[in-house]
Design an enzyme around this catalytic site. Structure first.
Site, PDB file in Angstrom:
ATOM      1  N   ARG A  23      11.345 -20.140 107.397  1.00  0.00           N
ATOM      2  CA  ARG A  23      11.299 -19.102 106.368  1.00  0.00           C
ATOM      3  C   ARG A  23       9.855 -19.017 105.864  1.00  0.00           C
ATOM      4  NH1 ARG A  23      12.610 -19.421 100.111  1.00  0.00           N
ATOM      5  NH2 ARG A  23      12.598 -17.206  99.672  1.00  0.00           N
ATOM      6  N   GLU A  82      21.201 -17.647 104.240  1.00  0.00           N
ATOM      7  CA  GLU A  82      19.865 -17.343 104.767  1.00  0.00           C
ATOM      8  C   GLU A  82      19.550 -18.169 106.014  1.00  0.00           C
ATOM      9  OE1 GLU A  82      16.996 -16.318 101.238  1.00  0.00           O
ATOM     10  OE2 GLU A  82      18.661 -17.472 100.460  1.00  0.00           O
ATOM     11  N   ARG A  87      11.733 -16.714  85.195  1.00  0.00           N
ATOM     12  CA  ARG A  87      10.776 -15.606  85.337  1.00  0.00           C
ATOM     13  C   ARG A  87      11.196 -14.431  84.464  1.00  0.00           C
ATOM     14  NH1 ARG A  87      11.010 -15.230  91.714  1.00  0.00           N
ATOM     15  NH2 ARG A  87      11.560 -17.421  91.869  1.00  0.00           N
ATOM     16  N   ASN A 144      13.097 -24.364 105.538  1.00  0.00           N
ATOM     17  CA  ASN A 144      12.711 -23.539 104.402  1.00  0.00           C
ATOM     18  C   ASN A 144      11.928 -24.442 103.464  1.00  0.00           C
ATOM     19  OD1 ASN A 144      12.583 -22.101 102.058  1.00  0.00           O
ATOM     20  ND2 ASN A 144      14.770 -21.595 101.964  1.00  0.00           N
ATOM     21  N   HIS A 187      13.439 -11.775  99.191  1.00  0.00           N
ATOM     22  CA  HIS A 187      14.859 -12.037  99.457  1.00  0.00           C
ATOM     23  C   HIS A 187      15.376 -11.157 100.599  1.00  0.00           C
ATOM     24  CE1 HIS A 187      15.443 -13.294  94.958  1.00  0.00           C
ATOM     25  NE2 HIS A 187      15.216 -14.361  95.703  1.00  0.00           N
TER      26      HIS A 187
END
Ligand code: ADP
Length: 395
Positions: A86, A380, A236, A7, A175
């Protein structure tokens, strides 16, 4: 046979060597603060962690550290079933994992304008891993893929049609790997078939998104064209009035790039608190009387609850609400306050159960009579390894 999962982010590389079915992890690591003098790699093997500085501070250095560790473990290309990568943005092209071919690489490159920080880093990771393991199949697993089956009413923006048809302006969602993984785990915990379940999942990490999942398929999600839309996140902003750019250009003389950078990097929990984008730090500061920290947590929770309620619209009933990600898995306080705000949907937290479900513990956190809310630690890496294995088995 092991699967290596990579990732590669804009300033970090996470990797794991694991067995997808059992979930056994032989080695995992995180190279962080790349491109800085503090670059380092932290390796975990049999529960033992070790830390190495990365003098070159780049991907090549991080890869070298990974490869020498694999060598030390006696793992070579012949021991790898697959390398799973990923990839953040797969645009409208990918609704499932893909075996990486020159054509697939080209398509990932074509999505760079949609994810200018992430996709180039992902591509760098693929190139380095293919050079190291040329004979092993490499599989791309996309963050956007799970949401590609959202209906058009959920993925279209109400903007001129030409922006969609010529410039791909639509909602993609992110996600996806995490939402899909925790939905599957929730079905297992509920003892039900995922295909019969209607769920809302909340992935709350540094980035945050919620998803509406009907029969195992994404029906809607809070992130859009980019991962900026939706919830309040670490740095964010989530949703703001789209006139904000023009307003700040006129009133404060800011450029488009300056506003965009601030909405991504200086907003969210950090912007509201003027202290930190890290929920754990904010909860401690709020407990100590820091007004900005308390406000940041309150806005975070309020917007989260609003968004969860919105995600029930595509469903005909709500079988369970699932919390995951660093905040979702650890902050009993955020979960408890969110459930209180969702009283209109019948939610009532079980305070003790909620306090117990932290640090990797999964569990039900609602009182009898309430719709179930669950904590499910995301994984993940395992999901990427499973998806890669499944693709190769079906090929
Ligand atoms: P990423 O999205 O980068 O993978 P994580 O899923 O690890 O991030 O989530 C990071 C967030 O989780 C941070 O805001 C962090 O403060 C929060 N977090 C981790 N542990 C706790 C805790 N015990 N209490 C509250 N928040 C926590």
């Amino acid at each position: 046979m092991w699967t290596l999962v990579l990732n590669c982010g804009s300033s970090s590389v996470k990797f794991a060597l694991l067995e997808p079915d059992s979930g056994e992890v032989k080695l995992s690591g995180l190279a962080e603060r790349l491109r800085s003098a503090e670059a380092r790699v932290v390796l975990t093997r049999n529960g033992q962690t070790s830390e190495l500085p990365l003098p070159t501070g780049d991907y090549a250095g991080a890869f070298k550290a990974l490869l020498s560790e694999l060598e030390r473990l006696g793992i070579g290309g012949a021991d790898l079933k697959a390398v799973g990568h990923r990839v953040v943005h797969g645009g409208s092209r990918f609704s499932a994992p893909a075996l990486i071919t020159p054509g697939v690489l080209e398509a990932i490159r074509a999505c760079v304008p949609l994810a200018p920080l992430h996709n180039p880093a992902n591509l760098e990771g693929v190139a380095a891993a293919q050079a190291a393991f040329p004979d092993v199949p490499h599989v791309a697993v996309f963050d956007t893929a799970f949401h590609q089956n959202m209906p058009e009413r959920a993925y279209r923006y109400a903007v001129p049609d030409e922006w969609y048809t010529r410039h791909d302006v639509r909602r993609y969602g992110f996600h996806g790997t995490s939402h899909a993984y925790v939905a599957g785990e929730a079905a297992r915990m509920l003892g039900r078939d995922l295909h019969e379940l209607q769920l809302v999942t909340a992935h709350l990490g540094n980035g945050c998104s919620v998803a509406s999942i009907k029969g195992g398929q994404s029906a809607d999600t809070s992130m859009g064209l980019t991962p900026l839309e939706g919830l309040v996140m670490g740095t964010r902003s989530g949703d703001v009035d789209p006139n904000l750019h023009a307003y700040l250009a006129r009133e404060a003389g800011l450029t488009l790039d300056e506003v965009t950078a601030a909405l991504n990097g200086k907003s969210g929990l950090l912007g509201l608190s003027s202290l930190s984008g890290d929920m754990r730090e904010l909860e401690a500061a709020a407990a100590g009387g820091h007004a900005g920290a308390a406000l940041a947590v309150e806005v975070f929770v309020y917007r989260l609850a609003k968004s969860i309620a919105a995600m029930t619209v595509p469903l005909t009933r709500l079988d369970a609400l699932v919390f995951t990600g660093g905040i979702g898995e650890n902050s009993a306080s955020v979960r408890g306050k969110t459930l209180e705000l969702l009283g209109i949907l019948g939610f009532r937290p079980d305070e003790e159960a909620n306090l117990r479900a932290v640090r990797g513990e999964s569990g039900f956190i609602t009182a009898p009579g309430s719709p179930p809310a669950l904590v499910v630690p995301t994984n993940e890496e395992r999901m990427i390894a499973r998806e890669a294995a499944r693709l190769l088995e079906s090929a």
